[in-house]
Motif scaffolding. Structure first.
Motif, PDB file in Angstrom:
ATOM      1  N   LEU A  26       0.845  -1.200   0.000  1.00  0.00           N
ATOM      2  CA  LEU A  26       0.000   0.000   0.000  1.00  0.00           C
ATOM      3  C   LEU A  26       0.881   1.251   0.000  1.00  0.00           C
ATOM      4  O   LEU A  26       2.044   1.200   0.403  1.00  0.00           O
ATOM      5  N   ALA A  27       0.301   2.370  -0.437  1.00  0.00           N
ATOM      6  CA  ALA A  27       1.041   3.635  -0.383  1.00  0.00           C
ATOM      7  C   ALA A  27       1.060   4.112   1.072  1.00  0.00           C
ATOM      8  O   ALA A  27       0.204   3.732   1.864  1.00  0.00           O
ATOM      9  N   TYR A  28       2.052   4.945   1.388  1.00  0.00           N
ATOM     10  CA  TYR A  28       2.166   5.417   2.772  1.00  0.00           C
ATOM     11  C   TYR A  28       2.285   6.937   2.817  1.00  0.00           C
ATOM     12  O   TYR A  28       3.073   7.526   2.069  1.00  0.00           O
ATOM     13  N   LEU A  29       1.516   7.553   3.678  1.00  0.00           N
ATOM     14  CA  LEU A  29       1.645   9.005   3.887  1.00  0.00           C
ATOM     15  C   LEU A  29       1.805   9.312   5.377  1.00  0.00           C
ATOM     16  O   LEU A  29       0.928   8.981   6.184  1.00  0.00           O
ATOM     17  N   ASP A  30       2.929   9.947   5.689  1.00  0.00           N
ATOM     18  CA  ASP A  30       3.179  10.460   7.040  1.00  0.00           C
ATOM     19  C   ASP A  30       2.592  11.874   7.071  1.00  0.00           C
ATOM     20  O   ASP A  30       3.218  12.821   6.593  1.00  0.00           O
ATOM     21  N   THR A  31       1.378  12.016   7.611  1.00  0.00           N
ATOM     22  CA  THR A  31       0.702  13.323   7.530  1.00  0.00           C
ATOM     23  C   THR A  31       1.361  14.366   8.439  1.00  0.00           C
ATOM     24  O   THR A  31       1.183  15.561   8.229  1.00  0.00           O
ATOM     25  N   GLY A  32       2.137  13.898   9.441  1.00  0.00           N
ATOM     26  CA  GLY A  32       2.858  14.849  10.292  1.00  0.00           C
ATOM     27  C   GLY A  32       3.811  15.712   9.473  1.00  0.00           C
ATOM     28  O   GLY A  32       4.063  16.872   9.812  1.00  0.00           O
ATOM     29  N   LEU A  33       4.294  15.150   8.348  1.00  0.00           N
ATOM     30  CA  LEU A  33       5.225  15.905   7.503  1.00  0.00           C
ATOM     31  C   LEU A  33       4.574  17.159   6.919  1.00  0.00           C
ATOM     32  O   LEU A  33       5.243  18.175   6.718  1.00  0.00           O
ATOM     33  N   LEU A  34       3.268  17.087   6.659  1.00  0.00           N
ATOM     34  CA  LEU A  34       2.574  18.261   6.110  1.00  0.00           C
ATOM     35  C   LEU A  34       2.593  19.404   7.126  1.00  0.00           C
ATOM     36  O   LEU A  34       2.807  20.567   6.781  1.00  0.00           O
ATOM     37  N   TYR A  35       2.356  19.037   8.393  1.00  0.00           N
ATOM     38  CA  TYR A  35       2.351  20.057   9.450  1.00  0.00           C
ATOM     39  C   TYR A  35       3.773  20.522   9.758  1.00  0.00           C
ATOM     40  O   TYR A  35       4.010  21.697  10.030  1.00  0.00           O
ATOM     41  N   ARG A  36       4.716  19.577   9.710  1.00  0.00           N
ATOM     42  CA  ARG A  36       6.112  19.962   9.938  1.00  0.00           C
ATOM     43  C   ARG A  36       6.591  20.910   8.831  1.00  0.00           C
ATOM     44  O   ARG A  36       7.273  21.906   9.096  1.00  0.00           O
ATOM     45  N   ALA A  37       6.266  20.578   7.580  1.00  0.00           N
ATOM     46  CA  ALA A  37       6.708  21.429   6.460  1.00  0.00           C
ATOM     47  C   ALA A  37       6.076  22.817   6.568  1.00  0.00           C
ATOM     48  O   ALA A  37       6.728  23.830   6.287  1.00  0.00           O
ATOM     49  N   THR A  38       4.813  22.862   7.002  1.00  0.00           N
ATOM     50  CA  THR A  38       4.160  24.164   7.191  1.00  0.00           C
ATOM     51  C   THR A  38       4.871  24.942   8.302  1.00  0.00           C
ATOM     52  O   THR A  38       5.198  26.129   8.134  1.00  0.00           O
ATOM     53  N   ASP A  76      12.458  21.878  17.301  1.00  0.00           N
ATOM     54  CA  ASP A  76      11.795  23.179  17.118  1.00  0.00           C
ATOM     55  C   ASP A  76      10.757  23.106  16.003  1.00  0.00           C
ATOM     56  O   ASP A  76       9.688  23.721  16.088  1.00  0.00           O
ATOM     57  N   VAL A  77      11.030  22.302  14.981  1.00  0.00           N
ATOM     58  CA  VAL A  77      10.036  22.132  13.913  1.00  0.00           C
ATOM     59  C   VAL A  77       8.832  21.332  14.441  1.00  0.00           C
ATOM     60  O   VAL A  77       7.683  21.631  14.111  1.00  0.00           O
ATOM     61  N   ALA A  78       9.082  20.339  15.311  1.00  0.00           N
ATOM     62  CA  ALA A  78       7.976  19.559  15.887  1.00  0.00           C
ATOM     63  C   ALA A  78       7.041  20.478  16.677  1.00  0.00           C
ATOM     64  O   ALA A  78       5.811  20.388  16.562  1.00  0.00           O
ATOM     65  N   GLN A  79       7.621  21.381  17.458  1.00  0.00           N
ATOM     66  CA  GLN A  79       6.792  22.304  18.247  1.00  0.00           C
ATOM     67  C   GLN A  79       6.034  23.255  17.333  1.00  0.00           C
ATOM     68  O   GLN A  79       4.838  23.505  17.524  1.00  0.00           O
ATOM     69  N   ALA A  80       6.722  23.767  16.305  1.00  0.00           N
ATOM     70  CA  ALA A  80       6.062  24.687  15.364  1.00  0.00           C
ATOM     71  C   ALA A  80       4.931  23.956  14.637  1.00  0.00           C
ATOM     72  O   ALA A  80       3.836  24.517  14.428  1.00  0.00           O
TER      73      ALA A  80
END
Ligand code: DC
Length: 211
Positions: A26-38, A76-80
């Motif tokens: 199956l395909a995999y998406l780590d959705t936390g990356l979207l929030y981290r990138a933002t 710091d990116v995790a908190q942001a």
């Protein structure tokens, strides 16, 4: 087939999600990356991650290449990320991408595994399988501490624990899509399990839901 995996930080959901996706093709998406990138983009722009207008602007202009950046895994990116994720406009801006990924996974796979905080409750409420992967706070902080120590020997455990506590509290108490198990999620406590045991456990749950 859509598999939703939610849970707090460092509970082991990313490792599990990746293994399940590989195993089932199956395909995999780590959705936390979207929030981290933002969050990363907001910091790069010199703005405050609590500033709704700045965060929404960055979420709307997110580029797929932003998800491949190698500087998204810092504290710091995790908190942001946690701060921007409490802003309703940010969540709305990122929802569509996640739902499209689930509905039409890349490379035409027969489904997708998404991990995050609100996959079973908001993004994919009809997912075939919902797992809520969690572990005791101290166990999670210890895991994150060891990870960070590999890059920075001066990292302080008490600080990692405090940051994790603050992030969990924010993720659980926000008004939109707070971190909580979906009513039909199966809770997997990884405190006393290794990655292999968690994986085998999850495969059994998936098999049961297919019968
Ligand atoms: O899973 P992670 O640690 O990479 O997530 C970083 C932050 O992003 C997390 O503290 C809250 C937010 N997040 C969210 O609100 N919803 C998701 N589906 C995934 C992450």
């Amino acid at each position: 087939m859509i598999i939703a995996i939610d849970g707090p930080a460092a509970a082991g959901k990313g490792t599990l999600a990746r293994r399940i996706a590989d195993h089932l093709g199956l395909a995999y998406l780590d959705t936390g990356l979207l929030y981290r990138a933002t969050g990363r983009r907001v910091l790069d722009a010199g703005a405050d991650p609590d500033d709704a207008t700045a965060a929404e602007t960055q979420a709307k202009s997110l580029d797929p290449a932003d998800l491949d950046r190698d500087d998204l895994r810092t504290e710091d990116v995790a908190q942001a990320a946690s701060q921007v994720s409490a802003i309703p406009g940010v969540r709305a801006a990122l929802l569509d991408f996640q739902r499209r990924f689930a509905a039409e996974p890349p490379e035409g796979t027969a489904g997708a595994v998404l991990d995050g905080r609100d996959i079973g409750t908001v993004v994919c409420p009809d997912a075939a399988v919902k797992l809520f992967v969690t572990a005791e706070m101290e166990v999670r902080a210890e895991r994150r501490f060891k990870e960070l120590q590999e890059k920075d020997p001066d990292v302080i455990y008490a600080r990692v624990l405090e940051e994790m506590r603050a992030r969990d509290a924010r993720d659980q108490s926000r008004s939109v899509a707070p971190l909580e198990p979906a009513k039909d999620a199966v809770i997997v406590d990884t405190s006393r399990l290794d990655a292999e045991q968690v994986f085998q456990n999850a495969l059994q749950i998936i098999d049961r839901s297919r019968c």
